[in-house]
Design a protein around this motif. Structure first.
Motif, mmCIF file in Angstrom:
data_model
loop_
_atom_site.group_PDB
_atom_site.id
_atom_site.type_symbol
_atom_site.label_atom_id
_atom_site.label_comp_id
_atom_site.label_asym_id
_atom_site.label_seq_id
_atom_site.Cartn_x
_atom_site.Cartn_y
_atom_site.Cartn_z
ATOM 1 N N GLU A 76 49.237 39.118 31.037
ATOM 2 C CA GLU A 76 49.419 40.560 31.192
ATOM 3 C C GLU A 76 48.360 41.137 32.127
ATOM 4 O OE1 GLU A 76 49.530 44.627 28.399
ATOM 5 O OE2 GLU A 76 48.969 42.671 27.547
ATOM 6 N N LYS A 77 48.803 42.021 33.019
ATOM 7 C CA LYS A 77 47.939 42.731 33.955
ATOM 8 C C LYS A 77 47.255 41.790 34.955
ATOM 9 C CE LYS A 77 47.042 46.508 30.682
ATOM 10 N NZ LYS A 77 46.023 47.360 30.025
ATOM 11 N N VAL A 78 47.927 40.699 35.276
ATOM 12 C CA VAL A 78 47.396 39.743 36.256
ATOM 13 C C VAL A 78 48.430 39.515 37.353
ATOM 14 C CG1 VAL A 78 46.830 37.307 36.666
ATOM 15 C CG2 VAL A 78 45.797 38.522 34.740
ATOM 16 N N THR A 79 47.980 39.653 38.600
ATOM 17 C CA THR A 79 48.768 39.257 39.758
ATOM 18 C C THR A 79 47.901 38.305 40.567
ATOM 19 O OG1 THR A 79 49.929 41.382 39.852
ATOM 20 C CG2 THR A 79 49.950 40.020 41.849
ATOM 21 N N TYR A 80 48.281 37.040 40.587
ATOM 22 C CA TYR A 80 47.458 36.059 41.296
ATOM 23 C C TYR A 80 47.540 36.283 42.804
ATOM 24 C CZ TYR A 80 46.696 33.325 37.045
ATOM 25 O OH TYR A 80 46.301 32.909 35.800
ATOM 26 N N ARG A 81 46.364 36.349 43.421
ATOM 27 C CA ARG A 81 46.269 36.434 44.884
ATOM 28 C C ARG A 81 45.118 35.526 45.319
ATOM 29 N NH1 ARG A 81 45.489 41.755 47.700
ATOM 30 N NH2 ARG A 81 43.739 41.984 46.257
ATOM 31 N N PHE A 82 45.320 34.820 46.427
ATOM 32 C CA PHE A 82 44.299 33.911 46.944
ATOM 33 C C PHE A 82 43.805 34.478 48.274
ATOM 34 C CE2 PHE A 82 47.321 31.540 44.382
ATOM 35 C CZ PHE A 82 46.472 31.009 43.423
ATOM 36 N N LEU A 83 42.533 34.815 48.313
ATOM 37 C CA LEU A 83 41.970 35.540 49.446
ATOM 38 C C LEU A 83 40.782 34.783 50.035
ATOM 39 C CD1 LEU A 83 42.031 38.913 47.531
ATOM 40 C CD2 LEU A 83 43.541 38.347 49.430
ATOM 41 N N VAL A 84 40.737 34.711 51.368
ATOM 42 C CA VAL A 84 39.622 34.052 52.057
ATOM 43 C C VAL A 84 38.557 35.094 52.370
ATOM 44 C CG1 VAL A 84 38.922 32.723 54.079
ATOM 45 C CG2 VAL A 84 41.168 32.330 53.039
ATOM 46 N N LEU A 85 37.367 34.872 51.862
ATOM 47 C CA LEU A 85 36.261 35.813 52.000
ATOM 48 C C LEU A 85 35.321 35.339 53.098
ATOM 49 C CD1 LEU A 85 34.956 38.363 50.637
ATOM 50 C CD2 LEU A 85 33.621 36.760 49.250
ATOM 51 N N ARG A 86 35.040 36.224 54.047
ATOM 52 C CA ARG A 86 34.092 35.880 55.113
ATOM 53 C C ARG A 86 32.675 35.907 54.549
ATOM 54 N NH1 ARG A 86 34.892 36.010 60.372
ATOM 55 N NH2 ARG A 86 32.868 36.999 60.667
ATOM 56 N N ASP A 87 32.267 34.789 54.009
ATOM 57 C CA ASP A 87 30.968 34.709 53.365
ATOM 58 C C ASP A 87 30.512 33.253 53.347
ATOM 59 O OD1 ASP A 87 28.897 34.600 51.221
ATOM 60 O OD2 ASP A 87 29.423 36.706 51.019
ATOM 61 N N PRO A 88 29.248 32.986 53.662
ATOM 62 C CA PRO A 88 28.781 31.603 53.741
ATOM 63 C C PRO A 88 28.518 30.942 52.398
ATOM 64 C CG PRO A 88 26.971 33.079 54.236
ATOM 65 C CD PRO A 88 28.216 33.934 54.129
ATOM 66 N N MET A 89 28.559 31.684 51.303
ATOM 67 C CA MET A 89 28.232 31.048 50.028
ATOM 68 C C MET A 89 29.283 30.007 49.652
ATOM 69 S SD MET A 89 28.975 33.926 47.124
ATOM 70 C CE MET A 89 30.533 34.791 47.033
ATOM 71 N N VAL A 90 28.812 28.956 48.998
ATOM 72 C CA VAL A 90 29.697 27.853 48.625
ATOM 73 C C VAL A 90 30.034 28.006 47.148
ATOM 74 C CG1 VAL A 90 29.940 25.342 48.573
ATOM 75 C CG2 VAL A 90 28.631 26.422 50.381
ATOM 76 N N ASN A 91 30.826 29.019 46.848
ATOM 77 C CA ASN A 91 31.110 29.330 45.451
ATOM 78 C C ASN A 91 32.333 30.238 45.369
ATOM 79 O OD1 ASN A 91 30.803 29.484 42.678
ATOM 80 N ND2 ASN A 91 29.381 31.210 42.776
ATOM 81 N N ALA A 92 33.471 29.682 44.985
ATOM 82 C CA ALA A 92 34.654 30.513 44.782
ATOM 83 C C ALA A 92 34.496 31.316 43.492
ATOM 84 C CB ALA A 92 35.902 29.646 44.705
ATOM 85 N N PHE A 93 35.239 32.401 43.378
ATOM 86 C CA PHE A 93 35.208 33.181 42.136
ATOM 87 C C PHE A 93 36.513 33.934 41.990
ATOM 88 C CE2 PHE A 93 33.360 35.768 45.471
ATOM 89 C CZ PHE A 93 33.877 37.033 45.283
ATOM 90 N N ALA A 94 36.808 34.315 40.763
ATOM 91 C CA ALA A 94 38.060 35.016 40.459
ATOM 92 C C ALA A 94 37.752 36.281 39.673
ATOM 93 C CB ALA A 94 38.987 34.114 39.653
ATOM 94 N N LEU A 95 38.513 37.320 39.912
ATOM 95 C CA LEU A 95 38.383 38.575 39.182
ATOM 96 C C LEU A 95 39.438 38.640 38.082
ATOM 97 C CD1 LEU A 95 37.776 41.057 42.148
ATOM 98 C CD2 LEU A 95 36.092 39.739 40.828
ATOM 99 N N SER A 96 39.225 39.539 37.173
ATOM 100 C CA SER A 96 40.090 39.626 35.997
ATOM 101 C C SER A 96 41.532 39.983 36.337
ATOM 102 C CB SER A 96 39.526 40.660 35.016
ATOM 103 O OG SER A 96 39.348 41.917 35.663
#
Length: 468
Positions: A97-117
């Protein structure tokens, strides 16, 4: 205990897959079977509170901030590739509930993916540049979507809100810089304008238990999707090696996170028991064609930002990846040469002494109390440092010369060779390369005056001589 968790997750996912394959005539029964399999999972039993709704609103606001700040990389080909991998990993599981999966490429050098609620999964260019094949990307997406599916952002938020240290956490997030370079600051600042707490939970990770659950669920998801789960272990190896390149002074909330080596062993144990003969990995060449080509400008920017941020080892790693992937492009040879030149007397990889606890303490002291030049001076007082400097200078020279062999009209390589030779007191060689640079650049080039001055200094130097 965690091995058992992985096994149980795999059984659940396989049962879900079997249920999804029931014929259309028994569609309702299939749906009930799937729901029954996950009804005891934390995500399935989740009930929203006002605090949860507030967190969801903050997640949506962060999405908007990243878009507004221009931090999302929009490349149709790359997006289609990542979406396809993400959808394959998600399978037919219904979104919470209240989730829409989206995969986004972030212009950032950190080597760490993350997901929001809300289901937004961010894959930084820094991480994409490190991965080697499609299955490794699938392992990352499987792990992050597991966080969302199991409602980990909400669970962690509820836990942190109850802690007395929440004000200290927010203050730490406000001054913390994931990855330590310019673009990392941009993404951190953009998120912190909405919520420091959400930034910390999402980017810095979750508690040991939640991270372990995301690993186990992610392994099961990628296996059911047809990927080789050994790729998750390989990804942990890459992350472990990368994390030791530079000393990171930023705040870390969860010091009890499972260590990469521990997570790797758990992944291997699972993979050895559940990998099918048809498991998919994908070739490095296919991955490079689909991903690396699209993010090259971001990687180059990241590498030069690394050089400005006292992270030459990371710059060498990025430049090496580009030079190996595109061996006939002189600009990546130039970047590689600049990176080795910036290393100076520092080794390209950490020494055993640096990786020891005492070595890390020494690195902390050097970063906080010594300038970059002070650090180089200290290294050059040792025979090892002097030898390392010569080795790095030789590698820099080779890269610059390779750039000129690829394109004899590539002016920047001559200029960088001039800088290198001047540092080595090879003034006649410096003169020749500065002169060639001035012949190639436009008459109105703003750098001409600076190079003319350096050229005159080298010409007038009493010890000027060519390299034998």
């Amino acid at each position: 205990m965690r091995t058992c968790m992985v096994a149980v997750s795999f059984v659940v996912f396989c049962s879900m897959l079997a249920a999804q394959e029931v014929s259309a005539n028994s569609g309702a029964a299939a749906h009930s079977a799937v729901q029954a399999q996950v009804s005891n999972e934390p995500g399935a039993a989740f009930h929203f509170t006002k605090a949860d709704d507030a967190l969801l609103a903050e997640a949506n606001a962060i999405d908007a901030q990243y878009e507004k700040k221009g931090l999302i990389l929009h490349d149709p080909g790359l997006q289609a590739y990542i979406d396809a991998v993400g959808k394959r990993v998600l399978g037919d599981r219904p979104a919470p509930e209240k989730v829409t999966y989206r995969f986004l490429v972030l212009r950032d050098p950190m080597v760490n993916a993350f997901a929001l609620s809300n289901g937004s999964v961010y894959i930084p260019t820094g991480l994409l540049s490190l991965l080697e094949n499609e299955a490794q990307l699938a392992s990352v997406l499987a792990h992050e979507t597991a966080h969302v599916y199991e409602r980990h952002p909400y669970i962690e938020n509820r836990s942190i809100r109850k802690k007395v240290v929440v004000s200290k956490i927010i203050m730490a997030a406000a001054v913390s810089v994931p990855g330590g370079s310019v673009l990392a600051v941009a993404s951190a600042v953009a998120a912190s304008e909405v919520s420091n707490l959400l930034l910390l939970e999402s980017i810095y990770g979750y508690s040991r238990e939640l991270e372990s659950q995301a690993d186990s669920d992610g392994l099961a998801a990628m296996t059911v999707a047809g990927y080789d789960p050994h790729a998750m272990a390989a990804t942990f190896d890459l992350l472990d090696k990368y994390s030791t390149l530079e000393y990171e002074s930023h705040f870390t909330l969860f010091h009890d996170h499972p260590k990469p080596a521990e997570r790797r062993e758990q992944a291997i144990a699972f993979a050895n028991a559940h990998t099918s003969k048809e498991a998919r990995t994908g070739t490095t060449q296919d991955y490079l064609a689909a991903v690396l080509t699209a993010i090259v400008p971001a990687i180059v920017d990241d590498a030069y930002n690394d050089l400005e941020s006292r992270r030459p080892r990371t710059a060498v790693a990025r430049a090496t990846r580009l030079a190996n992937a595109f061996p006939r492009d002189p600009q990546y040879q130039l970047l590689l040469g600049d990176s080795y030149r910036a290393l100076g007397a520092e080794t390209a990889l950490p020494t055993k002494e640096e990786l020891a606890s005492s070595g890390k303490a020494q690195q902390r002291k050097e970063v906080l109390k010594m300038s970059e030049q002070n650090e180089q001076d200290a290294l050059l007082k040792t025979p090892e440092g002097q030898a390392t400097l010569k080795e790095n200078q030789a590698k820099a020279e080779k890269a610059f010369l390779t750039a000129n062999q690829i394109d004899p009209q590539y002016a920047l390589a001559y200029r960088e060779l001039g800088f290198l030779y001047e540092e080595e007191s090879r003034y006649s060689d410096a003169v020749a390369n500065y002169q060639r640079y001035l012949e190639l650049v436009a008459p109105n080039n703003l750098d001409r005056l600076r190079i003319r001055r350096r050229l005159a200094q080298c010409q007038n130097h009493p010890t000027g001589q060519a390299h034998p």
